[in-house]
Motif scaffolding. Structure first.
Motif, PDB file in Angstrom:
ATOM      1  N   LEU A 278       0.848  -1.185   0.000  1.00  0.00           N
ATOM      2  CA  LEU A 278       0.000   0.000   0.000  1.00  0.00           C
ATOM      3  C   LEU A 278       0.882   1.233   0.000  1.00  0.00           C
ATOM      4  O   LEU A 278       1.809   1.339   0.806  1.00  0.00           O
ATOM      5  N   ASP A 279       0.600   2.160  -0.907  1.00  0.00           N
ATOM      6  CA  ASP A 279       1.406   3.370  -1.071  1.00  0.00           C
ATOM      7  C   ASP A 279       0.476   4.581  -1.072  1.00  0.00           C
ATOM      8  O   ASP A 279      -0.513   4.613  -1.808  1.00  0.00           O
ATOM      9  N   GLY A 285       2.449  14.025  -5.850  1.00  0.00           N
ATOM     10  CA  GLY A 285       2.889  12.724  -6.325  1.00  0.00           C
ATOM     11  C   GLY A 285       3.959  12.072  -5.481  1.00  0.00           C
ATOM     12  O   GLY A 285       4.339  10.920  -5.743  1.00  0.00           O
ATOM     13  N   ALA A 286       4.453  12.773  -4.471  1.00  0.00           N
ATOM     14  CA  ALA A 286       5.481  12.204  -3.600  1.00  0.00           C
ATOM     15  C   ALA A 286       4.860  11.230  -2.606  1.00  0.00           C
ATOM     16  O   ALA A 286       3.753  11.464  -2.095  1.00  0.00           O
ATOM     17  N   SER A 287       5.556  10.142  -2.318  1.00  0.00           N
ATOM     18  CA  SER A 287       5.052   9.142  -1.389  1.00  0.00           C
ATOM     19  C   SER A 287       5.112   9.667   0.042  1.00  0.00           C
ATOM     20  O   SER A 287       6.156  10.145   0.504  1.00  0.00           O
ATOM     21  N   TYR A 306      -3.273  -1.049   6.539  1.00  0.00           N
ATOM     22  CA  TYR A 306      -3.449   0.406   6.492  1.00  0.00           C
ATOM     23  C   TYR A 306      -2.117   1.089   6.746  1.00  0.00           C
ATOM     24  O   TYR A 306      -1.217   0.527   7.376  1.00  0.00           O
ATOM     25  N   ILE A 307      -1.984   2.281   6.219  1.00  0.00           N
ATOM     26  CA  ILE A 307      -0.818   3.122   6.451  1.00  0.00           C
ATOM     27  C   ILE A 307      -1.314   4.539   6.700  1.00  0.00           C
ATOM     28  O   ILE A 307      -2.465   4.878   6.367  1.00  0.00           O
ATOM     29  N   THR A 322      -3.716  10.273  -3.250  1.00  0.00           N
ATOM     30  CA  THR A 322      -3.951   9.013  -3.950  1.00  0.00           C
ATOM     31  C   THR A 322      -3.274   7.867  -3.214  1.00  0.00           C
ATOM     32  O   THR A 322      -2.145   8.007  -2.729  1.00  0.00           O
ATOM     33  N   ALA A 323      -3.972   6.758  -3.128  1.00  0.00           N
ATOM     34  CA  ALA A 323      -3.384   5.539  -2.569  1.00  0.00           C
ATOM     35  C   ALA A 323      -3.534   4.422  -3.594  1.00  0.00           C
ATOM     36  O   ALA A 323      -4.507   4.377  -4.345  1.00  0.00           O
TER      37      ALA A 323
END
Length: 343
Positions: A278-279, A285-287, A306-307, A322-323
């Motif tokens: 999961l990101d 756009g950076a994680s 979950y994160i 966005t995930a």
């Protein structure tokens, strides 16, 4: 006239899987596929939902005659002794909105049961379901000694009576949480002369199926492509989430004032060796947070991840977050879902 619950003890043949392990046995004889499908009624899809969108197939019939498990495609989308097809809703919120159970073929109602509570067998104070594992349900006889059974329906929803003739597609009631179950689903069983028949592969052989329709109509078969695993839920929250909260279907959407932004996803029927990832990314756009778990050591009826990210001192940058959730299998992404929220 509806039969009294005490008359329907023999009617309660379909139990459901525990969520943590595929190890709960079914009724005697459940592991033996039935006879050849001569004269079988063509089966339509028995729920007013869209597989892959508003419902998922959680389990198939267990075709392994021994202590192992094997579905009709030689996969593990089943558990020991499972004698039917489980069509699962994404959460209790969907169940509360009402999802209709439909007669899979024309026939005559042999028996019904209603009045059993809609409650998970794992809930505190849940009553015993011994002898009534099917919960609220309907059994329909068809020509040639065939029968279909519909279990775990909602209390007060049964819309037919014993002795009533029904056509294919007739409403029988709604999916519920009654009997031996922990999540809202229909447990659908096919029998001939009292023996369980796998509707996806009705012969007695142990060879794997090739994707043929089995007992289903072509339209029904086309709606149910075989998929080893599915993503059931995905979304955002303002705090860490639990499996029960996801199942409840009432997680609040975070806003710009949230102290924490959490992305979550839940998948079902994952295989040993699968890796879940999961990101979470910000508007640029950076994680912001990322997790990829080690390979699963065993089959999972469901798996949640979950994160999250704490709110920056200056507040959340305005925009779309966005995930993306992925399931890796042997180095290839086999399941994925991208979802968004705006702060």
């Amino acid at each position: 006239m509806r039969l009294a619950p005490s008359v329907l003890t023999a009617f309660a043949l379909g139990a459901s899987a525990a969520l943590t392990t595929p190890a709960t046995a079914q009724a005697p004889g459940a592991r033996t596929p039935g006879p050849q499908a001569s004269g079988a009624p063509p089966l339509t899809f028995p729920v007013a939902c869209q597989p892959g969108r508003t419902c998922e197939i959680q389990h198939y019939v267990d075709r392994d005659p021994g202590p192992g498990v094997r579905d009709h495609r030689c996969g593990t989308m089943t558990y020991e002794g499972h004698n039917g097809v489980d069509i699962r809703l994404p959460d209790l919120a969907a169940q509360r909105r009402g999802v209709v159970v439909l007669a899979a073929a024309a026939g005559r109602v042999r028996a019904v049961r209603d009045g059993k509570p809609d409650i998970s067998v794992k809930a505190a104070g849940a009553p015993s379901v011994a002898g009534e594992e099917c919960g609220n349900g309907v059994a329909i006889t068809h020509d040639g000694g065939w029968e279909t059974q519909y279990c775990h329906m909602a209390r007060g929803s049964i819309a037919v009576n014993a002795g009533q003739a029904v056509e294919a597609g007739a409403p029988l009631g709604r999916i519920g949480l009654s009997g031996q179950t922990e999540y809202p689903h229909l447990h659908f069983t096919v029998r001939r002369a009292g023996r369980v028949v796998d509707p996806f592969r009705p012969d007695e052989g142990q060879a794997c199926g090739d994707g043929a329709a089995g007992l289903w109509t072509p339209e029904a078969a086309a709606r149910m492509p075989y998929r080893a695993g599915a993503i059931l839920n995905a979304g955002f929250a303002a705090a860490p989430v639990t499996m029960d909260q996801i199942e409840g279907g009432a997680i609040g959407v975070p806003d710009a004032g949230a102290l924490v932004l959490v992305a979550y996803a839940r998948a079902i029927a994952l295989l040993p060796g699968d890796e879940v990832e999961l990101d979470l990314k910000g508007p640029d756009g950076a994680s912001l947070a990322r997790s990829r778990r080690p390979p699963l050591a065993s089959w999972r009826a469901q798996e949640m991840l979950y994160i999250g990210k704490r709110r920056p001192a200056a507040g959340w940058p305005r925009g779309t977050y966005t995930a993306e959730y992925r399931v890796w299998r042997k180095g290839v992404v086999v399941l994925s879902r991208r979802f968004q929220t705006t702060l």
